[in-house]
Design an enzyme around this catalytic site. Structure first.
Site, PDB file in Angstrom:
ATOM      1  N   ASN A  36       0.861  -1.185   0.000  1.00 11.55           N
ATOM      2  CA  ASN A  36       0.000   0.000   0.000  1.00 11.55           C
ATOM      3  C   ASN A  36       0.900   1.239   0.000  1.00 11.55           C
ATOM      4  O   ASN A  36       1.706   1.442   0.916  1.00 11.55           O
ATOM      5  CB  ASN A  36      -0.904  -0.052   1.234  1.00 11.55           C
ATOM      6  CG  ASN A  36      -1.840   1.134   1.320  1.00 11.55           C
ATOM      7  OD1 ASN A  36      -1.430   2.270   1.061  1.00 11.55           O
ATOM      8  ND2 ASN A  36      -3.072   0.902   1.692  1.00 11.55           N
ATOM      9  N   HIS A  40       0.978   6.227   1.849  1.00 11.87           N
ATOM     10  CA  HIS A  40       1.708   7.191   2.672  1.00 11.87           C
ATOM     11  C   HIS A  40       2.932   7.780   1.994  1.00 11.87           C
ATOM     12  O   HIS A  40       3.524   8.723   2.514  1.00 11.87           O
ATOM     13  CB  HIS A  40       1.987   6.588   4.050  1.00 11.87           C
ATOM     14  CG  HIS A  40       0.685   6.331   4.756  1.00 11.87           C
ATOM     15  ND1 HIS A  40      -0.217   7.344   5.001  1.00 11.87           N
ATOM     16  CD2 HIS A  40       0.089   5.187   5.187  1.00 11.87           C
ATOM     17  CE1 HIS A  40      -1.303   6.830   5.579  1.00 11.87           C
ATOM     18  NE2 HIS A  40      -1.134   5.522   5.693  1.00 11.87           N
ATOM     19  N   HIS A  91      -5.562   3.650  -1.725  1.00  9.67           N
ATOM     20  CA  HIS A  91      -6.886   4.034  -1.235  1.00  9.67           C
ATOM     21  C   HIS A  91      -7.172   5.461  -1.696  1.00  9.67           C
ATOM     22  O   HIS A  91      -6.544   6.411  -1.224  1.00  9.67           O
ATOM     23  CB  HIS A  91      -6.888   3.936   0.299  1.00  9.67           C
ATOM     24  CG  HIS A  91      -8.214   4.191   0.932  1.00  9.67           C
ATOM     25  ND1 HIS A  91      -8.408   4.068   2.287  1.00  9.67           N
ATOM     26  CD2 HIS A  91      -9.408   4.554   0.422  1.00  9.67           C
ATOM     27  CE1 HIS A  91      -9.678   4.343   2.575  1.00  9.67           C
ATOM     28  NE2 HIS A  91     -10.295   4.657   1.451  1.00  9.67           N
ATOM     29  N   ARG A 108      -9.219   8.161  -1.126  1.00  7.33           N
ATOM     30  CA  ARG A 108     -10.206   8.590  -0.124  1.00  7.33           C
ATOM     31  C   ARG A 108     -11.044   9.736  -0.667  1.00  7.33           C
ATOM     32  O   ARG A 108     -10.598  10.499  -1.532  1.00  7.33           O
ATOM     33  CB  ARG A 108      -9.509   9.033   1.172  1.00  7.33           C
ATOM     34  CG  ARG A 108      -8.837   7.907   1.926  1.00  7.33           C
ATOM     35  CD  ARG A 108      -8.358   8.382   3.293  1.00  7.33           C
ATOM     36  NE  ARG A 108      -9.454   8.463   4.221  1.00  7.33           N
ATOM     37  CZ  ARG A 108      -9.730   7.565   5.181  1.00  7.33           C
ATOM     38  NH1 ARG A 108      -8.945   6.515   5.350  1.00  7.33           N
ATOM     39  NH2 ARG A 108     -10.753   7.715   5.974  1.00  7.33           N
ATOM     40  N   ARG A 117      -6.862  12.846   0.710  1.00  6.85           N
ATOM     41  CA  ARG A 117      -5.805  13.304   1.609  1.00  6.85           C
ATOM     42  C   ARG A 117      -4.433  12.745   1.222  1.00  6.85           C
ATOM     43  O   ARG A 117      -3.414  13.299   1.582  1.00  6.85           O
ATOM     44  CB  ARG A 117      -6.123  12.948   3.057  1.00  6.85           C
ATOM     45  CG  ARG A 117      -6.051  11.474   3.363  1.00  6.85           C
ATOM     46  CD  ARG A 117      -6.314  11.188   4.816  1.00  6.85           C
ATOM     47  NE  ARG A 117      -7.680  11.486   5.193  1.00  6.85           N
ATOM     48  CZ  ARG A 117      -8.268  10.980   6.285  1.00  6.85           C
ATOM     49  NH1 ARG A 117      -7.587  10.186   7.101  1.00  6.85           N
ATOM     50  NH2 ARG A 117      -9.525  11.254   6.545  1.00  6.85           N
ATOM     51  N   GLU A 173      -8.594   0.566  -3.069  1.00  2.00           N
ATOM     52  CA  GLU A 173      -9.451   0.603  -1.878  1.00  2.00           C
ATOM     53  C   GLU A 173     -10.411   1.760  -2.043  1.00  2.00           C
ATOM     54  O   GLU A 173     -10.000   2.877  -2.388  1.00  2.00           O
ATOM     55  CB  GLU A 173      -8.616   0.811  -0.623  1.00  2.00           C
ATOM     56  CG  GLU A 173      -7.798  -0.390  -0.255  1.00  2.00           C
ATOM     57  CD  GLU A 173      -7.006  -0.153   1.012  1.00  2.00           C
ATOM     58  OE1 GLU A 173      -7.208   0.876   1.684  1.00  2.00           O
ATOM     59  OE2 GLU A 173      -6.166  -0.996   1.323  1.00  2.00           O
ATOM     60  N   THR A 191      -8.398   3.638   8.373  1.00  2.00           N
ATOM     61  CA  THR A 191      -9.611   2.832   8.373  1.00  2.00           C
ATOM     62  C   THR A 191      -9.684   2.097   9.707  1.00  2.00           C
ATOM     63  O   THR A 191      -8.979   1.123   9.930  1.00  2.00           O
ATOM     64  CB  THR A 191      -9.594   1.850   7.185  1.00  2.00           C
ATOM     65  OG1 THR A 191      -9.134   2.559   6.041  1.00  2.00           O
ATOM     66  CG2 THR A 191     -10.962   1.283   6.923  1.00  2.00           C
ATOM     67  N   GLU A 228     -11.185  -9.223   3.148  1.00  2.00           N
ATOM     68  CA  GLU A 228      -9.914  -8.881   3.795  1.00  2.00           C
ATOM     69  C   GLU A 228     -10.200  -8.661   5.268  1.00  2.00           C
ATOM     70  O   GLU A 228     -11.036  -7.818   5.617  1.00  2.00           O
ATOM     71  CB  GLU A 228      -9.297  -7.628   3.159  1.00  2.00           C
ATOM     72  CG  GLU A 228      -7.974  -7.246   3.826  1.00  2.00           C
ATOM     73  CD  GLU A 228      -7.165  -6.218   3.048  1.00  2.00           C
ATOM     74  OE1 GLU A 228      -7.258  -6.205   1.799  1.00  2.00           O
ATOM     75  OE2 GLU A 228      -6.442  -5.451   3.687  1.00  2.00           O
ATOM     76  N   HIS A 260      -3.725  -4.390   7.818  1.00  2.00           N
ATOM     77  CA  HIS A 260      -3.816  -3.221   8.707  1.00  2.00           C
ATOM     78  C   HIS A 260      -2.923  -3.417   9.931  1.00  2.00           C
ATOM     79  O   HIS A 260      -3.087  -4.389  10.669  1.00  2.00           O
ATOM     80  CB  HIS A 260      -5.248  -2.910   9.165  1.00  2.00           C
ATOM     81  CG  HIS A 260      -5.433  -1.433   9.424  1.00  2.00           C
ATOM     82  ND1 HIS A 260      -5.020  -0.831  10.579  1.00  2.00           N
ATOM     83  CD2 HIS A 260      -5.909  -0.437   8.649  1.00  2.00           C
ATOM     84  CE1 HIS A 260      -5.261   0.459  10.514  1.00  2.00           C
ATOM     85  NE2 HIS A 260      -5.789   0.720   9.339  1.00  2.00           N
TER      86      HIS A 260
END
Ligand code: PXP
Length: 240
Positions: free
Chosen positions: A8, A11, A44, A46, A50, A71, A102, A152, A191
Site C-alpha cells: 500500500n 503514505h 486508497h 479517499r 488526503r 481501496e 480505516t 480482507e 492493517h
C-alpha cells in the site's frame, strides 16, 4: 500456496502532499516495490483525497505492471472511478472523514442492501471485489450472502493487542479464514502489520494475500523501500 504481498503506497502520497508538488512519487514507489517482490499495489482513493489523488490512479493504471487493488468507499463517485479504470481488484472499506485511518471493518451484515449494489456492479465489470471486514462469523456470513469472492480481515485489533488477547484475536482470524475458504471466499488480511507481528498472520495457511502500507513506508525512511519490502517478503515466505 504462495502468500501474496500487496504494498500500500498511500503514505508516499501523504509525504508528497505535506509539501504539495510531486515528490516523493507514489508511482515510483510502486515500481520499486514491484522490483523488491510485491505481487500487487494497493492504493486508497479517499473521498477527501488526503493522500492518493485521481491523477495517481490514472498513472498507476498506466505505468505499473502489477495488479492494482483500489481501496474505495461504497459511494457512487468511487464506483464511477473504479468502473472507468477497471483495476484488477477493488476493496470496499468503510470511510469516515474524521478518522486517521480505516479504523474498523465494514458492517457487511448491517449494510447488506447498500453493499449488494456495489459488489454486483464491480463484479459485473470483472473487478475482483473484496470486503474489508472484522474477523467475525457474522461478517463472513454476510460476505457469503453478498457473493463477494474475497474478504480482507482487519488485523488492526490483532496488531494493537498483546499477550493472550492477541493470541485470541489471531485464533479468530484463523477461524474466519478457514470459514471463508469453506464458503468459497478467498481470505486476505491487513492493517497494522509490521516485521514484528506479521509472521503469525502469514502462517495462517488459508490467507492468500496481505496488504501492508504504513509500516513499510515508515521503515523505508531508515533502510530504503527496496530493503523494507524485501524483508517483509522474506518474513512472509518463511512463515509458509
Ligand atoms: N488493507 C486495508 C483495507 C486498508 O484500509 C489498509 C490501510 O489503508 C491496509 C490494508 C494497510 O494498513 P497499514 O497501512 O496499517 O499497513
Amino acid at each position: 500456496m504462495k502468500l501474496r504481498l500487496g504494498v500500500n503506497i498511500d503514505h508516499v502520497a501523504t509525504i508528497r502532499n505535506a509539501r504539495g508538488g510531486d515528490h516523493p512519487d507514489p508511482v515510483r514507489a510502486a515500481i520499486l516495490a514491484a522490483k523488491a517482490g510485491a505481487d500487487g499495489i494497493t492504493a486508497h482513493l479517499r473521498e477527501d483525497r488526503r493522500h492518493i489523488t485521481d491523477n495517481d490512479i490514472d498513472r498507476l493504471m498506466a505505468e505499473i505492471d502489477l495488479p492494482l487493488n483500489l481501496e474505495m468507499a461504497a459511494t457512487e463517485e468511487m464506483l464511477e472511478i473504479a468502473l472507468r479504470h477497471r483495476p484488477h481488484a477493488a476493496c470496499i472499506v468503510p470511510e469516515k472523514r474524521e478518522e486517521r485511518t480505516t479504523e474498523g471493518g465494514l458492517d457487511a451484515a448491517g449494510q447488506h442492501n447498500h453493499l449488494a449494489y456495489f459488489v454486483d456492479k464491480l463484479g459485473a465489470a470483472n473487478i475482483r471485489v473484496s470486503l474489508f471486514i472484522e474477523p467475525s462469523e457474522e461478517q463472513v456470513a454476510a460476505a457469503v450472502r453478498l457473493g463477494a469472492p474475497v474478504v480482507e480481515f482487519h488485523t488492526g485489533r490483532y496488531a494493537h493487542l498483546d499477550g493472550e488477547a492477541r493470541a485470541n484475536e489471531l485464533t479468530r482470524i484463523a477461524d474466519c479464514a478457514a470459514l471463508a475458504v469453506k464458503n468459497g471466499i478467498e481470505p486476505h488480511a491487513g492493517h497494522g502489520l509490521t516485521f514484528d507481528n506479521v509472521v503469525p498472520v502469514a502462517a495462517i495457511p488459508q490467507v492468500a494475500e496481505l496488504n501492508i502500507g504504513h509500516f513499510l513506508i515508515g521503515e523505508a525512511i531508515f533502510t530504503g523501500l527496496d530493503a523494507s519490502v524485501r524483508r517483509m517478503r522474506e518474513l512472509m515466505d518463511a512463515a509458509r
